[in-house]
Design a protein around this motif. Structure first.
Motif: not given
Length: 493
Positions: A242-247, A249-256, A455-468
């Motif tokens: 199985g695969t686990v989606p990992l978010p 950040d601006d540097q790459g795969l988030a370590v936490g 993506g794997h279903g994770a949503g962004g913030d509202e401002a980003a959602a309005k952008e294309v």
């Protein structure tokens, strides 16, 4: 139906062709026409031709189950061939199940055949000629170096020893593995031992092989970048992982989230993350390797377009920092053509034997002639020349895309490093919402993908959602076609 004179001037029928016999049915008239070319075949091939013509008549339904065939004597006379030829054909097809016979009861079409006439379909992805396709992932196939490739092929066929045409080493020909080790060390900074290189049919097979080996070692989950390449989920699932989606950040795969996930293997694209276009920072690379060491884990580095950086020299591969914690894979799909199905996998020593055995049992090794051809191509410098040609062309097309977006979509931002075969374009909110934008440009004949589709279903913030936010592939399009496609998008919205 009265048959003509037999082939080669031999007497044909006496007028009693199979189609005229009352016990043969109407199906034999059609079959008769199929058998005439077989009877006209060269003498040595006539028997095989007659058998194949009879098989085809049964398969296609022109001779239906239950149809009684002429006696061997009559059919031989009608076709102008020897009776032994027909007898042999009847016996062979009876043994295969196409015909049946009974002592003193004649020969009949059997009822075992149910296959319809096969129809070959081409399911390869294609875009209609009247559309502009910005879907990423495809190189410019017109840049394929046909003349150099043909010259390499002629040289290989001339010099390749006969024994090299046997089953190859499942890792690949030593000649190619040696050439790849030198190439990857020089261009991508990997620690390349030819003994740990496995020649594969692309990154997909490399991923599937590793997933299978990890499953055999007890791993049931692997981390994938989110957003990331959609093919990884299916490839790992085929091996029971199985695969686990990992978010990110601006540097790459988030370590936490990576530490919290519990996975011990993760798939990454650190040189040019797909699809966001970022390059992992030096700090994030070090943190990723620290994680792998702490969990006794593995990083699969997919270096899918690492050779194409346009503003500076490409960042070296992650594998060069810790060859025992990183499995490195790449292919010629972006530099030559995906249809070649040719790639490589460089594995840590502790996985090498298992991966090689899995490769051996999956396909007994990659085609030897293809390997020798590519080895020669690399050795003679042709591959380096091809990479330079592609770099110039793709840099020009990226520049054309950026300029067209600035002209037609004021305020648009192109993010990610200047590299690869795609770019991320974020259009101001006034061009949204995104779903309406996509509907309109698709209706106008422009194929595009949004960043959200990866993506794997994770949503962004509202401002980003309005952008294309678009993932725009450009490598396969001419600069003129790029400008026209962006103009069509602007007109549609």
């Amino acid at each position: 139906m009265t048959p003509p004179t037999g082939p080669g001037g031999r007497p044909g029928s006496t007028g009693r062709g199979p189609g005229n016999r009352s016990d043969s049915g109407t199906g034999n008239s059609a079959a008769w026409e199929l058998l005439l070319p077989a009877a006209s075949a060269p003498a040595r091939a006539r028997g095989r031709a007659l058998q194949e013509a009879l098989r085809e008549a049964v398969r296609s339904g022109r001779l239906t189950p239950g149809t009684r065939l002429p006696s061997s004597r009559d059919l031989a006379a009608d076709l102008g061939v020897s009776r032994g030829l027909v007898t042999e054909a009847y016996e062979q097809l009876t043994a295969e199940g196409y015909l049946r016979s009974g002592r003193g009861a004649g020969t009949w079409v059997g009822d075992a055949v149910r296959a319809a006439r096969p129809r070959a379909r081409d399911l390869a992805p294609r875009s209609p000629a009247d559309r502009v396709d910005f879907v990423p992932g495809t190189p410019d196939l017109s840049l394929f170096p046909r003349a150099a490739w043909a010259a390499a092929q002629r040289g290989v066929l001339t010099e390749l020893p006969h024994e090299s045409l046997g089953y190859p080493d499942p890792r690949g020909l030593p000649r190619l593995r040696t050439a790849l080790a030198e190439l990857l060390a020089r261009r991508r900074g990997v620690v390349a031992d030819p003994e740990r290189i496995v020649v594969v049919s692309g990154v997909a097979q490399a991923t599937a092989l590793l997933a299978s080996v990890l499953h055999a070692r007890g791993m049931r989950t692997a981390g994938v970048e989110d957003p990331g390449s959609p093919q990884h989920d299916a490839l790992y699932a085929s091996a029971g992982v199985g695969t686990v989606p990992l978010p990110l950040d601006d540097q790459g795969l988030a370590v936490g989230p990576l530490h919290a996930s519990g996975v011990r293997a993760v798939v990454t694209t650190p040189a040019h993350q797909f699809p966001t276009g970022i390059a992992y920072s030096a700090r994030r690379r070090a943190e990723l390797l620290d994680w792998a060491r702490s969990v006794d884990g593995l990083v699969l580095e997919d270096d899918y377009d690492g050779d194409f950086r346009y503003d500076r020299a490409p960042v070296g591969a992650l594998q060069g920092l810790d060859p025992e914690r990183v499995a490195y894979t790449g292919s010629v799909s972006k530099s030559l053509a995906p249809g070649l199905r040719l790639g490589w996998l460089l594995v840590p020593e502790w996985l090498a034997d298992d991966v090689v055995e899995r490769k051996r049992t999956s396909d007994l090794g990659h085609p030897a002639i293809d390997q020798a051809l590519f080895a020669r191509f690399v050795e003679r410098g042709d591959y380096d020349r091809q990479l330079r040609v592609c770099q110039r062309a793709y840099r020009e097309r990226r520049d054309a895309l950026v300029a067209a977006l600035e002209e037609h979509f004021p305020g648009a931002r192109v993010s990610g490093i200047a590299a690869g075969l795609h770019a991320i374009a974020t259009l101001p909110a006034r061009y949204g919402p995104e779903d309406r934008f996509l509907t309109r440009v698709t209706g106008a004949g422009v194929a595009v993908r949004s960043l959200g589709e990866y993506g794997h279903g994770a949503g962004g913030d509202e401002a980003a959602a309005k952008e294309v936010r678009l993932v725009l592939g450009y490598a396969h399009l001419s600069p003129g076609r790029i400008r026209a496609g962006v103009g069509m998008m602007a007109k549609a919205v």
